[in-house]
Design a protein around this motif. Structure first.
Motif, PDB file in Angstrom:
ATOM      1  N   PRO A  79       0.798  -1.239   0.000  1.00  0.00           N
ATOM      2  CA  PRO A  79       0.000   0.000   0.000  1.00  0.00           C
ATOM      3  C   PRO A  79       0.826   1.283   0.000  1.00  0.00           C
ATOM      4  N   GLY A  80       1.996   1.272   0.607  1.00  0.00           N
ATOM      5  CA  GLY A  80       2.840   2.468   0.620  1.00  0.00           C
ATOM      6  C   GLY A  80       3.662   2.635  -0.643  1.00  0.00           C
ATOM      7  N   GLY A  81       3.635   1.613  -1.512  1.00  0.00           N
ATOM      8  CA  GLY A  81       4.374   1.688  -2.763  1.00  0.00           C
ATOM      9  C   GLY A  81       5.875   1.561  -2.603  1.00  0.00           C
ATOM     10  N   THR A  82       6.327   1.014  -1.480  1.00  0.00           N
ATOM     11  CA  THR A  82       7.760   0.930  -1.211  1.00  0.00           C
ATOM     12  C   THR A  82       8.349  -0.461  -1.427  1.00  0.00           C
ATOM     13  N   THR A  83       7.497  -1.446  -1.635  1.00  0.00           N
ATOM     14  CA  THR A  83       7.948  -2.818  -1.884  1.00  0.00           C
ATOM     15  C   THR A  83       7.213  -3.368  -3.083  1.00  0.00           C
ATOM     16  N   THR A  84       7.961  -3.906  -4.037  1.00  0.00           N
ATOM     17  CA  THR A  84       7.355  -4.523  -5.215  1.00  0.00           C
ATOM     18  C   THR A  84       7.241  -6.021  -4.976  1.00  0.00           C
TER      19      THR A  84
END
Length: 104
Positions: free
Chosen positions: A36-41
């Motif tokens: 959700p935070g866009g920091t882990t793919t």
């Protein structure tokens, strides 16, 4: 015990506008399933994204009157990798999409 299988391909459709008008033609798309935070793919179309960043290679799709459709994980498409079932062991997954029409 029977367990449901997680599909390795996900149907996604979207709409693209360029300067307020529906886009029509070939577009270059990049996709990543992220936290959700866009920091882990968790997955990206070419496997190159790791921290929510933009994948290196694009998938070329046809856009008609602003609408497009794709099977994420369809290895018949150039620069597309299979979506591993492990992606859906995470409680919340978001799709990030990048678009380039070659000009914008």
């Amino acid at each position: 015990m029977v367990r449901a299988q997680v599909p390795q391909r996900i149907h996604f459709q979207g709409r693209v506008t360029v300067e307020g008008s529906p886009f029509h033609g070939s577009g270059q798309f990049k996709f990543a399933l992220v936290n959700p935070g866009g920091t882990t793919t968790y997955w990206s179309n070419d496997g190159s994204s790791s921290v929510g960043d933009e994948p290196a290679a694009a998938v070329v799709l046809t856009v008609s009157q602003g609408l497009y459709s794709v099977l994420l994980g369809d290895v018949a498409l150039e620069n597309m990798t299979v979506v591993p079932a492990t992606v859906f062991t995470h409680p919340d997954v978001a799709l990030r999409v990048w678009f380039n029409d070659g000009v914008h």
